[in-house]
Design a protein around this motif. Structure first.
Motif, short mmCIF file in Angstrom:
data_model
loop_
_atom_site.label_atom_id
_atom_site.label_comp_id
_atom_site.label_asym_id
_atom_site.label_seq_id
_atom_site.Cartn_x
_atom_site.Cartn_y
_atom_site.Cartn_z
N ARG A 1 0.61 3.89 -8.09
CA ARG A 1 1.71 2.94 -8.22
C ARG A 1 1.18 1.54 -8.56
O ARG A 1 1.80 0.79 -9.31
CB ARG A 1 2.47 2.92 -6.88
CG ARG A 1 3.60 1.94 -6.79
CD ARG A 1 4.23 2.06 -5.41
NE ARG A 1 5.32 1.12 -5.23
CZ ARG A 1 6.04 1.03 -4.12
NH1 ARG A 1 5.80 1.85 -3.10
NH2 ARG A 1 7.01 0.14 -4.00
N ASN B 1 -0.49 -2.20 5.71
CA ASN B 1 0.19 -0.93 5.42
C ASN B 1 0.16 -0.57 3.94
O ASN B 1 0.24 0.61 3.59
CB ASN B 1 1.64 -0.96 5.95
CG ASN B 1 2.47 -2.05 5.31
OD1 ASN B 1 1.92 -3.06 4.85
ND2 ASN B 1 3.76 -1.89 5.28
N TYR B 2 0.06 -1.59 3.08
CA TYR B 2 -0.12 -1.37 1.64
C TYR B 2 -1.24 -2.29 1.17
O TYR B 2 -0.99 -3.24 0.42
CB TYR B 2 1.16 -1.70 0.87
CG TYR B 2 2.22 -0.62 0.90
CD1 TYR B 2 2.22 0.41 -0.05
CD2 TYR B 2 3.23 -0.62 1.85
CE1 TYR B 2 3.20 1.40 -0.03
CE2 TYR B 2 4.20 0.37 1.88
CZ TYR B 2 4.18 1.37 0.93
OH TYR B 2 5.15 2.35 0.95
N GLU C 1 0.20 -4.06 -2.21
CA GLU C 1 0.89 -5.32 -1.95
C GLU C 1 -0.03 -6.52 -2.11
O GLU C 1 0.46 -7.64 -2.22
CB GLU C 1 1.59 -5.28 -0.61
CG GLU C 1 2.70 -4.23 -0.65
CD GLU C 1 3.89 -4.54 0.20
OE1 GLU C 1 3.72 -5.16 1.25
OE2 GLU C 1 4.99 -4.14 -0.18
N ARG D 1 6.35 0.46 7.52
CA ARG D 1 6.75 -0.10 6.22
C ARG D 1 7.74 -1.22 6.49
O ARG D 1 8.60 -1.08 7.36
CB ARG D 1 7.43 0.96 5.35
CG ARG D 1 6.53 2.11 4.96
CD ARG D 1 7.36 3.32 4.50
NE ARG D 1 8.24 3.04 3.41
CZ ARG D 1 9.57 3.26 3.44
NH1 ARG D 1 10.16 3.72 4.54
NH2 ARG D 1 10.32 2.99 2.39
N CYS D 2 7.60 -2.32 5.74
CA CYS D 2 8.57 -3.39 5.99
C CYS D 2 9.97 -2.91 5.64
O CYS D 2 10.95 -3.35 6.22
CB CYS D 2 8.20 -4.66 5.21
SG CYS D 2 8.24 -4.45 3.44
N THR D 3 10.07 -1.97 4.71
CA THR D 3 11.38 -1.47 4.27
C THR D 3 11.89 -0.32 5.14
O THR D 3 12.97 0.22 4.86
CB THR D 3 11.28 -0.96 2.81
OG1 THR D 3 10.15 -0.09 2.74
CG2 THR D 3 11.15 -2.07 1.82
N GLN E 1 14.19 1.02 0.44
CA GLN E 1 12.85 1.08 -0.15
C GLN E 1 12.66 -0.10 -1.10
O GLN E 1 13.62 -0.74 -1.50
CB GLN E 1 12.65 2.38 -0.93
CG GLN E 1 13.64 2.58 -2.05
CD GLN E 1 13.49 3.91 -2.76
OE1 GLN E 1 12.38 4.43 -2.85
NE2 GLN E 1 14.58 4.47 -3.25
N ARG E 2 11.39 -0.32 -1.46
CA ARG E 2 11.10 -1.43 -2.37
C ARG E 2 11.35 -1.02 -3.82
O ARG E 2 11.84 -1.80 -4.62
CB ARG E 2 9.63 -1.82 -2.18
CG ARG E 2 9.16 -2.83 -3.17
CD ARG E 2 7.71 -3.22 -2.89
NE ARG E 2 7.12 -3.81 -4.06
CZ ARG E 2 5.86 -3.75 -4.37
NH1 ARG E 2 5.02 -3.10 -3.59
NH2 ARG E 2 5.39 -4.31 -5.45
N GLY E 3 10.98 0.20 -4.17
CA GLY E 3 10.96 0.62 -5.56
C GLY E 3 12.34 0.89 -6.13
O GLY E 3 13.33 0.92 -5.40
N PHE F 1 12.67 -7.64 -5.42
CA PHE F 1 12.34 -7.31 -4.03
C PHE F 1 12.20 -8.62 -3.28
O PHE F 1 11.27 -9.40 -3.49
CB PHE F 1 11.03 -6.52 -3.99
CG PHE F 1 10.61 -6.13 -2.58
CD1 PHE F 1 11.48 -5.43 -1.77
CD2 PHE F 1 9.36 -6.45 -2.10
CE1 PHE F 1 11.11 -5.07 -0.47
CE2 PHE F 1 8.98 -6.10 -0.81
CZ PHE F 1 9.86 -5.41 0.00
#
Ligand code: G3H
Length: 488
Positions: free
Chosen positions: A109, A156-157, A161, A286-288, A444-446, A452
C-alpha cells in the motif's frame, strides 16, 4: 543518517520482539531482534543544521529543483525500497507483531501511495503552471515548499503512515528529518542506505531517539512543519516546544473514538461482520477502528450473539502463523491498561459477555466484549486502542448523536440501516460531527485518494494523495506588468 553521512553513534537501543515477550509457553523470554542508534540532543542539533542547509542551498538543489527531477529521485528510492521488501516486512512483523499478510499489505500500500502521489503531483504541476492575466497583470501561481519538515509516524503503521507525510513533503521540495516511532523503528534501518544514495545531502535525515532528541529539534525554531501521526497529547507537547508555536505548520493525524450505530432496521449479519472486522483488525490498534458500538436495544441480544460468533474469524496467536489476526501488542503497559478498563466497566455494571475475553499474558489480549456500557464508564470515553469492544444499548437516536457531539474526537463513524430515508435524515447531524460517515460498512482510511482528516482532537490538515501535496506547499505568485526583455 545526517547530512548524507551515516553517523557513527555510540549509544544503542536494543529492540526486543513483542511476540516473544509473550512467551510461547507462558515463559517471559524477550528476544533481541536488533538494535538502533540512540541519539541525543547533540545529534538533534546536527540534524537541524543539515536540514537547514538543504533548505538554504542555492539554485537547483532540492527546494528549487524541477518537479521532474524530484520525481526521478523518489522513483529511484522506491525501486531500492522494493528490493528490500521481504526484510522490511519481516522486521515489521517481529517488532510490532503485525501478522505477515498485513505487513505485506502495509508495504504494498505504501508503494502504491508513492506512485499515486507522483501521478497526482504531475497533474497538480500542470494545473498550477498556467499563467493568468487580470487588470493588466501577468501572473503565475506556483506551489512552493514550506521549509524544513519533521516527519513522525505511529507504531501501528510505522511504514505507511510515516510515508503518508514523508513522500508529499519531499515531492513538494521540503527537506525532512524523519524520526521513526518508538516501536516499529527497526524497519527503517534497511532504508538508511537507499535514503543516503537516492537524495542529495541533507534532504533526508533519519534519526533514532526519544524526547531528548526531539525536543531540541523543535526548540531550535528551524522546523517549519511538524507532520505527526500519534496521540493528541504528544502533538501538543511538541507544538509547544517550538519557540513560535503559531508559526509552526502542523499536519496531524491524532486519536479517534469512532462509533458504529446499528439501527433497528439494520441487516444484522452485515452489521456484526463489519463490526468485528472494524473493531478487531490488528487487535484494534488502528486510529480508524470502531471503538464503541451503539446497538438498538431490541437487537442487542442477537447482535451480541452474532458478534461473538464472528470473533472466531479472528484467531489469536503469533504474527508469523498463517491466518492469525489477534497478535501480541508492542506497548508495554497495554495489557494492564485494557484490564483496568474492563475492571472499571464491571464495577459500573457491565459484563464481559464473550468466552475468554481479557488478558492472556504479558502482551496478548483475547477480545473482550463489554455490555451494557454507559457514560459512567471510562471505556465509553477513552480510546482503548486494543481489542476491547464496548456495546451501548440505545432506544432513542439522541443517545448516539449526543455521544458524537460530546466526544473530544471527530474522525469517522458508521451507520447500519436498511432504511434509506432514515440514513438520509441522519447524515447532516452526523457529518457535522465527524469527517466521514460510512453507511453499512466499517470505518477505514482507504482508498488513500479519499480525504483523510478529522474534527476536534482528531486531526489537523488532510492526508490523501492529493490533499497532502497541497498541505506541504504554499501557493505563491509571480506577478508582472509586462514581460522582462533581454538586454542586447
Ligand atoms: O491508524 C490509522 C490508520 O490510518 C488506519 O488506516 O483504516 O487503513 O487501517 P486503515
Amino acid at each position: 543518517l545526517v547530512d548524507g553521512r551515516l553517523l557513527d553513534w555510540k549509544g544503542e537501543m536494543q529492540i526486543v520482539d513483542s511476540a516473544i515477550e509473550t512467551g510461547v509457553d507462558g515463559v517471559y523470554a524477550p528476544k533481541r531482534i536488533g538494535s538502533c542508534p540512540l541519539m541525543d540532543g547533540a545529534a538533534g542539533a546536527e540534524a537541524v543544521a543539515s536540514v537547514q542547509k538543504a533548505w538554504d542551498h542555492g539554485m537547483g538543489v532540492w527546494p528549487t529543483m524541477s518537479v521532474a527531477d524530484r520525481i526521478a529521485h523518489v522513483e529511484e528510492f522506491t525501486h531500492r525500497m522494493i528490493e528490500r521488501r521481504e526484510e522490511i516486512v519481516r522486521l515489521m512483523l517481529w517488532e510490532i507483531g503485525k501478522p505477515y499478510k498485513e505487513s505485506c499489505v502495509e508495504f504494498d500500500r505504501t508503494v502504491e501511495y508513492i506512485r499515486d502521489t507522483i501521478d497526482a503531483l504531475k497533474g497538480l504541476d500542470r494545473a498550477s503552471s498556467r499563467f493568468v492575466i487580470q487588470s493588466g497583470i501577468y501572473a503565475q501561481i506556483r506551489r512552493a515548499p514550506l521549509g524544513p519538515t519533521l516527519c513522525m509516524g505511529p507504531y501501528n503503521y510505522p511504514l505507511n503512515e510515516t510515508f503518508a507525510t514523508l513522500i508529499p513533503a519531499l515531492l513538494m521540495g521540503n527537506p525532512v528529518i524523519i524520526k521513526p516511532p518508538r516501536h516499529g523503528k527497526l524497519l527503517f534501518v534497511p532504508l538508511m542506505e537507499p535514503f543516503r544514495d537516492c537524495f542529495p545531502e541533507g534532504v533526508v535525515n533519519l534519526v533514532f531517539g526519544n524526547r531528548q532528541l526531539i525536543k531540541p529539534i523543535l526548540e531550535s525554531g528551524a522546523i517549519s512543519v511538524l507532520a505527526f501521526i500519534g496521540s493528541s497529547e504528544a502533538a501538543n507537547a511538541m507544538r509547544l516546544s517550538h519557540p513560535s508555536p503559531n508559526r509552526l505548520r502542523c499536519i496531524l493525524g491524532l486519536g479517534a473514538k469512532n462509533a458504529a450505530v446499528i439501527m433497528e432496521s439494520a441487516d444484522l449479519d452485515l452489521a456484526a461482520s463489519e463490526a468485528v472486522s472494524g473493531s478487531l483488525s490488528f487487535s484494534g490498534q488502528r486510529c480508524t477502528a470502531l471503538k464503541i458500538l451503539f446497538v438498538h436495544e431490541s437487537l442487542a441480544e442477537e447482535f451480541i450473539r452474532r458478534f461473538n460468533e464472528g470473533i472466531k474469524s479472528m484467531p489469536i496467536g503469533m504474527p508469523w502463523d498463517e491466518g492469525v489476526r489477534i497478535t501480541p501488542m508492542p506497548e508495554p503497559g497495554k495489557i494492564r491498561y485494557l484490564t483496568e478498563l474492563l475492571e472499571d466497566a464491571e464495577a459500573h455494571g457491565a459484563k464481559v459477555v464473550n468466552p475468554g475475553g481479557g488478558a492472556v499474558d504479558r502482551s496478548l489480549f483475547h477480545p473482550a466484549v463489554l455490555y451494557p456500557v454507559n457514560g459512567a464508564m471510562r471505556v465509553y470515553h477513552e480510546e482503548q486502542f486494543g481489542p476491547v469492544v464496548p456495546i451501548v444499548p440505545f432506544r432513542d437516536i439522541e443517545t448516539p448523536i449526543r455521544y458524537l457531539i460530546e466526544s473530544r474526537y471527530g474522525q469517522q463513524m458508521s451507520i447500519f440501516s436498511d432504511d434509506a430515508g432514515e440514513v438520509a435524515s441522519l447524515i447532516d447531524p452526523m457529518v457535522n460531527q465527524v469527517c466521514r460517515v460510512n453507511v453499512n460498512c466499517l470505518c477505514q482510511r482507504g482508498p488513500d485518494s479519499f480525504p483523510f482528516t478529522g474534527r476536534k482532537d482528531s486531526a489537523e490538515g488532510t492526508l490523501s494523495v492529493d490533499d497532502a501535496l497541497r498541505c506541504f506547499s504554499i501557493r505563491t505568485l509571480v506577478a508582472a506588468k509586462g514581460t522582462p526583455r533581454n538586454k542586447t
